[in-house]
Motif scaffolding. Structure first.
Motif, PDB file in Angstrom:
ATOM      1  N   HIS A  32       0.828  -1.204   0.000  1.00  0.00           N
ATOM      2  CA  HIS A  32       0.000   0.000   0.000  1.00  0.00           C
ATOM      3  C   HIS A  32       0.866   1.260   0.000  1.00  0.00           C
ATOM      4  O   HIS A  32       0.593   2.234  -0.729  1.00  0.00           O
ATOM      5  N   ASP A  33       1.953   1.241   0.767  1.00  0.00           N
ATOM      6  CA  ASP A  33       2.830   2.405   0.819  1.00  0.00           C
ATOM      7  C   ASP A  33       3.483   2.668  -0.530  1.00  0.00           C
ATOM      8  O   ASP A  33       3.623   3.830  -0.965  1.00  0.00           O
ATOM      9  N   ARG A  52       4.233   5.969  -5.545  1.00  0.00           N
ATOM     10  CA  ARG A  52       4.203   6.083  -7.006  1.00  0.00           C
ATOM     11  C   ARG A  52       3.226   7.170  -7.454  1.00  0.00           C
ATOM     12  O   ARG A  52       3.506   7.924  -8.403  1.00  0.00           O
ATOM     13  N   ASP A  53       2.099   7.249  -6.778  1.00  0.00           N
ATOM     14  CA  ASP A  53       1.159   8.326  -7.102  1.00  0.00           C
ATOM     15  C   ASP A  53       1.780   9.684  -6.825  1.00  0.00           C
ATOM     16  O   ASP A  53       1.554  10.660  -7.574  1.00  0.00           O
ATOM     17  N   ARG A 106      11.979   6.377   0.051  1.00  0.00           N
ATOM     18  CA  ARG A 106      10.840   5.761   0.758  1.00  0.00           C
ATOM     19  C   ARG A 106      10.333   4.505   0.053  1.00  0.00           C
ATOM     20  O   ARG A 106       9.941   3.532   0.697  1.00  0.00           O
ATOM     21  N   ILE A 107      10.357   4.537  -1.300  1.00  0.00           N
ATOM     22  CA  ILE A 107       9.918   3.348  -2.048  1.00  0.00           C
ATOM     23  C   ILE A 107      10.859   2.185  -1.783  1.00  0.00           C
ATOM     24  O   ILE A 107      10.432   1.043  -1.556  1.00  0.00           O
ATOM     25  N   LEU A 108      12.175   2.448  -1.767  1.00  0.00           N
ATOM     26  CA  LEU A 108      13.144   1.395  -1.503  1.00  0.00           C
ATOM     27  C   LEU A 108      12.971   0.816  -0.093  1.00  0.00           C
ATOM     28  O   LEU A 108      13.074  -0.384   0.116  1.00  0.00           O
ATOM     29  N   LYS A 109      12.718   1.712   0.860  1.00  0.00           N
ATOM     30  CA  LYS A 109      12.532   1.254   2.243  1.00  0.00           C
ATOM     31  C   LYS A 109      11.295   0.377   2.385  1.00  0.00           C
ATOM     32  O   LYS A 109      11.315  -0.663   3.048  1.00  0.00           O
ATOM     33  N   ALA A 110      10.195   0.803   1.784  1.00  0.00           N
ATOM     34  CA  ALA A 110       8.961   0.008   1.863  1.00  0.00           C
ATOM     35  C   ALA A 110       9.113  -1.316   1.145  1.00  0.00           C
ATOM     36  O   ALA A 110       8.615  -2.350   1.600  1.00  0.00           O
TER      37      ALA A 110
END
Length: 379
Positions: A35-36, A41-42, A71-75
């Motif tokens: 979900h994150d 991406r949005d 943040r994308i890499l972390k999630a």
């Protein structure tokens, strides 16, 4: 056997109520990491559109794009097999909690099996009240008496027996009610009135209120020299700050008590405490000395009475020579009352009022004091 079945069902129900919420899992489609990523991406798409329209400068856009990428890499790492540390920790904590919940009934059952008595028959109140009184506890005896009085509220003897038990158990409001019922049904007596006064004072936190003093005064009228009433009335004087009058009353009481009286220690302690309070104010205790009191206690009842009457007569003669002595008149009235000579106490009150004048402050104070110990100027 029925006990164990019921206990097992109750334990199972309580355990399931706690275990089911702990064992719950989130659906796969609601994974937090996925979900994150969709949210980030949005945000990237929105950032690109704002940059193309010139709403955000290129430098700021690059910084925002780099932050979203981090943040994308972390999630993505948290949701991958190699980055599942937190999920593993959550599973371990959930397993620990479930084990702790299961351990509670197991340990409690083990303890009860070793020290409990599941085979002990039930003991309903009705069955306990039917036991032999000699085999009953105090609480059971009180419950039996209360049940009897509920069915027979006009049993004065029952209230009379229950009242002092309430007092000893510290149930003072119930004791007041019981004493009042006993007096209403079987009539007043020195013991009942003094018991009522004691219960009223105890219910008021130890303060000897006007109601308590009135009960003690009635007790002295019914039974001159009643020790409990005399002791508490003297204590009331001490509470009002009239230490000298209280000590004089206790000393007069000590002179009349028999050597084996259970009240002697209490009276002696009160005299000592009163003397200490007077000494703090630089005053001396009034009345007979401790040696005179001890000498009186060793005499026979007849000799002791003769000695006391001699002392009272001496006080009476002194007041005839020096009549304007309010403290002397109060001591004389009380002394006659303690001796049971109510007529002489009433006469002393009348003479004291005549000395000071009926409308004087001294006469009003003497009348109030005498009324507190049950002595009235007229019938």
């Amino acid at each position: 056997m029925l006990f164990w079945v019921i206990a097992a069902l109750l334990t199972l129900g309580a355990s399931l109520a706690v275990l089911l919420p702990l064992s719950g899992r989130k659906p796969a489609g609601e994974a937090t990491g996925s979900h994150d990523i969709e949210v980030y991406r949005d945000q990237l798409s929105e950032l690109e559109r704002d940059t193309e329209r010139g709403l955000i400068e290129r430098a700021e856009a690059e910084e925002a794009r780099a932050e979203i990428a981090r943040r994308i890499l972390k999630a993505d790492k948290a949701g991958s097999p190699d980055g599942s540390t937190k999920a593993s920790e959550g599973k371990a904590m959930r397993a620990f909690r479930m084990a702790a919940v299961l351990a509670v009934p197991l340990v409690s059952w083990g303890i009860y099996a070793s020290v409990g008595s599941p085979g002990l028959p039930s003991q309903p109140l009705s069955a306990r009240l039917e036991k032999n009184p000699a085999d009953s506890s105090v609480d059971e005896l009180v419950a039996r008496a209360e049940a009897h009085l509920t069915a027979n509220p006009d049993d004065g003897r029952g209230w009379d027996v229950l009242a002092p038990i309430y007092t000893r158990l510290g149930r003072y409001p119930e004791a007041v009610t019981a004493y009042r019922n006993a007096i209403r049904l079987d009539g007043a007596s020195g013991a009942r009135e003094s018991g009522l006064g004691e219960a009223i004072a105890a219910a008021a936190g130890g303060m000897i209120t006007e109601d308590a003093q009135a009960a003690f005064s009635r007790a002295l009228v019914l039974e001159p020299g009643q020790p409990k009433a005399g002791f508490f009335l003297a204590s009331a004087l001490a509470q009002e700050g009239k230490i000298e009058e209280a000590i004089a009353a206790w000393q007069a009481m000590m002179m009349t008590l028999p050597p084996d009286s259970s009240w002697r220690n209490a009276v002696a302690e009160a005299i000592t405490e009163g003397g200490r309070r007077l000494a703090e104010n630089g005053q001396a205790a009034p009345g007979p000395t401790q040696q005179e009191i001890e000498a009186a206690s060793e005499m026979s009842a007849e000799d002791r009475t003769t000695m006391i009457e001699t002392m009272v007569a001496s006080l009476d003669d002194r007041l005839k020579q020096n009549p304007r002595d309010l403290e002397g008149w109060t001591r004389l009235v009380r002394s006659y009352q303690v001796l049971g000579r109510t007529d002489s106490a009433r006469d002393a009150l009348k003479r004291g009022i005549d000395v000071f004048g009926k409308d004087s402050a001294e006469a009003r104070q003497l009348t109030e004091f005498s009324g507190g110990i049950g002595v009235k100027a007229t019938e």
